[in-house]
Design an enzyme around this catalytic site. Structure first.
Site, PDB file in Angstrom:
ATOM      1  N   TYR A 118       0.857  -1.188   0.000  1.00  0.00           N
ATOM      2  CA  TYR A 118       0.000   0.000   0.000  1.00  0.00           C
ATOM      3  C   TYR A 118       0.891   1.235   0.000  1.00  0.00           C
ATOM      4  O   TYR A 118       1.901   1.273   0.708  1.00  0.00           O
ATOM      5  CB  TYR A 118      -0.875   0.019   1.266  1.00  0.00           C
ATOM      6  CG  TYR A 118      -1.644   1.318   1.415  1.00  0.00           C
ATOM      7  CD1 TYR A 118      -2.920   1.476   0.871  1.00  0.00           C
ATOM      8  CD2 TYR A 118      -1.069   2.418   2.075  1.00  0.00           C
ATOM      9  CE1 TYR A 118      -3.603   2.671   0.979  1.00  0.00           C
ATOM     10  CE2 TYR A 118      -1.754   3.615   2.178  1.00  0.00           C
ATOM     11  CZ  TYR A 118      -3.017   3.734   1.635  1.00  0.00           C
ATOM     12  OH  TYR A 118      -3.687   4.929   1.735  1.00  0.00           O
ATOM     13  N   GLU A 206      -3.307   7.648  -4.094  1.00  0.00           N
ATOM     14  CA  GLU A 206      -3.335   6.401  -3.331  1.00  0.00           C
ATOM     15  C   GLU A 206      -3.179   5.225  -4.292  1.00  0.00           C
ATOM     16  O   GLU A 206      -3.997   5.052  -5.197  1.00  0.00           O
ATOM     17  CB  GLU A 206      -4.639   6.260  -2.538  1.00  0.00           C
ATOM     18  CG  GLU A 206      -4.643   5.038  -1.631  1.00  0.00           C
ATOM     19  CD  GLU A 206      -5.967   4.856  -0.896  1.00  0.00           C
ATOM     20  OE1 GLU A 206      -7.029   4.744  -1.551  1.00  0.00           O
ATOM     21  OE2 GLU A 206      -5.945   4.838   0.346  1.00  0.00           O
TER      22      GLU A 206
END
Ligand code: GDP
Ligand code: MN
Length: 397
Positions: A118, A206
């Site tokens: 992530y 993101e």
């Protein structure tokens, strides 16, 4: 302004970030053509078909599927385009899918295992600096990781004067447990990602997952990008990426007439000048037992035309049971606003079917009250904040 995955990836690629390659398609036929072209470019016969909507969690809702041949590409694309995709991040009705991204399959088997990380870049409002948040726990719900294993989320703050420094990129690659080619790939990935974020005037990037492929390449498989609205005037190429179909239609219309409007779930419409007063007014409505139906800042000029536009926008929301107008007459005189309200009301005829409470405070407030009271319209006037709250309570009862 939010972007689609394929647009976010385009920006990343333009800054030299490695991405899972793909081609956007509006129909099943286009998807097949896209898949053929990708096979020519990449050599892979497998493709992932990914719904392009402004919402995450698409995989969970059936909006991301693997196709192992052209027939499956056609079938899956046909099924996803036009569907109402419901994910943990959409409303219960879901979001209509207008297009898909046909992407190369990058989870192919090879020398080493694939890993999902992530990574996001955003502003830390506490320190006023950009930061890179990253975790070994990619591919899944980051909120859940934050909840259950917060120690697996790292942050790296960037000094705006120097930008990201080489040792920081290395630290990130190290914390992600990488070595060799993958380590080098990650340092490059991180630096280019940060550059993309800064130079596109974004407020968020993101990437979940960032993938380490079985041959140790690091690439963006997903991209969630938000560009700062206040920068769009100087980032025309990104402003053009706006997809109005993904946005709330009332908010889009309000934006066109220059009103700052945010749609909310409640039953009391608000028309206010100034964002701070608008927030206070929403509190007032809650304290009176109502729920604000919107945030609306009419700005500096609350004349009849503006008030009428605001009325029309507020009344598009069928949940509105009352409207509270709360205007402070500092630069604008209250009597002029009052006349504006009366004129707009008369202009709109039967369009207004809900009670209206007007609180005007500031220059010529008393005169304004007189204008409202003598208008003969179903408009309640108030001078004090509490008085306005009580009247809201009264009309909702
Ligand atoms: P999201 O669900 O909206 O976050 O969409 P993502 O783009 O993150 O995709 C969801 C999941 O699909 C990823 O976490 C992967 O597990 C899977 N996925 C994405 N690309 C590929 C691919 O090329 N091959 C395979 N087998 N799975 C993929
Ligand atoms: Mn994702």
């Amino acid at each position: 302004m939010n972007l689609h995955e394929y647009q976010g990836k385009e920006i990343l690629a333009s800054f030299g970030v490695r991405i899972q390659r793909g081609i956007v398609a509006q129909s099943a036929n286009e998807a097949v053509e896209a898949a053929k072209k990708l096979t020519e470019e990449t050599g892979t016969g497998w493709h992932v078909i990914k719904a392009q909507v402004h919402a995450g969690g698409r995989g969970k809702g059936g909006g991301v599927k693997l196709a192992k041949n052209l027939k499956e590409v056609e079938e899956i694309a046909g099924q996803i385009i036009g569907m109402n995709l419901i994910t943990p991040q959409t409303s219960a009705e879901g979001k209509k899918v207008h297009q898909v991204l046909v992407a190369e399959d990058v989870y192919y088997p090879g020398e080493s295992e694939t890993s999902e990380f992530y990574m996001s870049v955003l502003l830390n409002r506490g320190t006023g600096r950009n930061m890179i948040m990253y975790s070994t726990e990619g591919g899944m719900d980051i909120e859940e990781v934050a909840e259950s294993t917060p120690h697996l989320i790292y942050t790296e703050e960037i000094d705006p004067a120097t930008g990201i420094l080489p040792f920081q990129a290395r630290k990130i690659a190290f914390n992600l447990g990488l070595s060799g080619t993958a380590f080098k790939e990650m340092t490059k990935f991180v630096s280019s990602l940060y550059k993309a974020y800064v130079e596109s005037d974004s407020s968020m990037f993101e990437i979940n997952p960032v993938l380490k492929t079985s041959d140790d390449l690091i690439m963006a498989v997903d991209a969630k990008v938000t560009i700062d609205d206040n920068a769009l005037f100087r980032r025309k190429q990104y402003a053009e990426m706006r997809d109005l179909r993904e946005e709330n239609p009332i908010e889009v219309e309000a934006g066109e007439v220059g009103l700052s409007y945010v749609d909310l779930d409640g039953n009391v419409g608000c028309m206010v000048n100034g964002a701070g007063l608008a927030m206070a007014t929403m509190d007032l409505i809650k304290m009176a037992g109502g729920e604000p139906a919107n945030f609306l800042d009419v700005g500096g000029t609350a004349d009849a035309k503006r008030v009428e536009e605001a009325f029309r926008i507020i009344l598009k929301d069928p949940a509105v049971k009352a409207i509270l107008i709360n205007i402070f007459g500092g630069i604008v005189r209250c009597d002029r606003v009052a006349q504006g309200v009366v004129d707009a009301y008369k202009n709109m005829g039967d369009a207004i079917q809900v009670p209206i409470i007007v609180r005007l405070q500031g220059t010529n407030a008393e005169l304004a009250k007189e204008i409202i009271d003598n208008s003969g319209l179903a408009v309640h006037s108030a001078v004090q904040f509490q008085e306005a709250a009580d009247k809201v309570k009264e009309v909702l009862a």
